[in-house]
Scaffold this active site. Structure first.
Site, PDB file in Angstrom:
ATOM      1  N   ASP A  22       0.826  -1.214   0.000  1.00  0.00           N
ATOM      2  CA  ASP A  22       0.000   0.000   0.000  1.00  0.00           C
ATOM      3  C   ASP A  22       0.863   1.267   0.000  1.00  0.00           C
ATOM      4  O   ASP A  22       1.968   1.276   0.532  1.00  0.00           O
ATOM      5  CB  ASP A  22      -0.911  -0.023   1.243  1.00  0.00           C
ATOM      6  N   GLU A  69     -12.479  -4.528  -3.675  1.00  0.00           N
ATOM      7  CA  GLU A  69     -12.945  -3.140  -3.500  1.00  0.00           C
ATOM      8  C   GLU A  69     -12.253  -2.172  -4.464  1.00  0.00           C
ATOM      9  O   GLU A  69     -12.779  -1.098  -4.755  1.00  0.00           O
ATOM     10  CB  GLU A  69     -12.715  -2.682  -2.056  1.00  0.00           C
ATOM     11  N   ASN A  70     -11.068  -2.553  -4.938  1.00  0.00           N
ATOM     12  CA  ASN A  70     -10.354  -1.650  -5.865  1.00  0.00           C
ATOM     13  C   ASN A  70     -11.086  -1.476  -7.199  1.00  0.00           C
ATOM     14  O   ASN A  70     -10.820  -0.525  -7.934  1.00  0.00           O
ATOM     15  CB  ASN A  70      -8.914  -2.126  -6.122  1.00  0.00           C
ATOM     16  N   GLU A 209       1.766 -13.161  12.650  1.00  0.00           N
ATOM     17  CA  GLU A 209       2.365 -11.962  13.240  1.00  0.00           C
ATOM     18  C   GLU A 209       2.046 -10.809  12.287  1.00  0.00           C
ATOM     19  O   GLU A 209       2.129 -10.987  11.060  1.00  0.00           O
ATOM     20  CB  GLU A 209       3.891 -12.113  13.351  1.00  0.00           C
TER      21      GLU A 209
END
Ligand code: IPE
Ligand code: IPE
Ligand code: MG
Length: 247
Positions: A22, A69-70, A209
């Site tokens: 991102d 969603e993009n 993690e």
């Protein structure tokens, strides 16, 4: 000074690393450029992640490339992204093959332009016997949709008498996800400073993690990747047990 790559132990490597790549738009904006400029510069960061993974033999790398969603982004950005993905695949296919990587694609592929879908499936097919590592692209991917699809498939098997309700366990459920045969995520990394999951691998990250980095994706280098691995190795993964039980 020792590099992070040198500090990593070869014993306790994650089997599966997933990355939410991102920050391309903000990277471009900070340079007074268009979002497309950021997406273009993201490609080198993808190479960095793939190469770093390959150098230390991490067997599974999943990259969040385009979310369900993009599709809601402006049409010209969607088109640019699809073109870039397609061009990059063409350019990198040989490299992926010579590195011995097996490609997988997860997501709602029906929504992709035909050319992109065919290219992806071709790459998946020609690399299917490669054994050095697995590169998984999440493309048109949404985790809630993946889970709903699994529920629908399982329900129809129950309805048809192929499966008993009592037999539905975690393993059966996993076998109905796109990530069937891919181990759970050990380490999830997100760049750009956002602390959210954005509908990515919700089931598969149950015990991962999580690391959220303040750098923007186009700036992501191999040492950033190795640092993530180093930090991962300094965590105690207890899986519900006490620290003492792990000694
Ligand atoms: C990630 O960067 C690329 C995709 C989601 C396809 P963004 O385009 O989301 O960049 P920001 O978050 O707007 O900076
Ligand atoms: C997540 O990034 C999807 C990918 C990196 C492909 P977004 O930029 O789309 O996520 P949100 O909308 O900020 O949560
Ligand atoms: Mg974003």
């Amino acid at each position: 000074m020792q590099s992070y790559k040198e500090k990593i132990s070869r014993e306790n490597l994650p089997k599966h690393v997933a990355i939410i790549m991102d920050g391309n738009g903000r990277w471009a904006k900070s340079r007074g450029e268009t979002r497309t400029f950021g997406h273009k510069h993201a490609i080198q960061a993808v190479r960095n992640a793939v190469n770093a993974c390959n150098e230390i033999h991490i067997p599974y790398l999943t990259l969040y490339t385009f979310s369900s969603e993009n599709w809601n982004r402006p049409q010209d950005e969607v088109t640019t992204l699809m073109t870039l993905i397609s061009e990059t695949m063409l350019l990198e296919a040989e490299e992926i093959f010579t590195k011995g990587l097996r490609m997988h694609v997860i997501g709602d592929l029906d929504k992709l332009p035909e050319l992109v879908r065919d290219q992806m499936l071709h790459l998946v097919d020609i690399t299917k016997n490669n054994k050095r590592g697995n590169l998984i692209l999440a493309l048109s991917y949404g985790s809630q949709n993946e889970i709903l699809n699994a529920v629908k498939k399982i329900s129809s098997e129950v309805k048809n008498g192929e499966l008993e309700i009592e037999d539905i366990d975690e393993k059966v459920f996993e076998n109905h996800l796109y990530t069937k045969d891919i181990p759970p995520v050990d380490l999830l990394v997100r760049t750009s400073g956002e602390v959210r999951i954005s509908n990515f691998l919700l089931w598969q990250i149950a015990y991962a993690e999580l690391q959220f980095l303040d750098i923007l994706w186009p700036d992501f280098g191999k040492e950033d990747f190795f640092r993530c691995i180093y930090d991962y190795q300094n965590k105690e993964r207890r899986f519900g047990k006490t620290s003492e039980q792990l000694d």
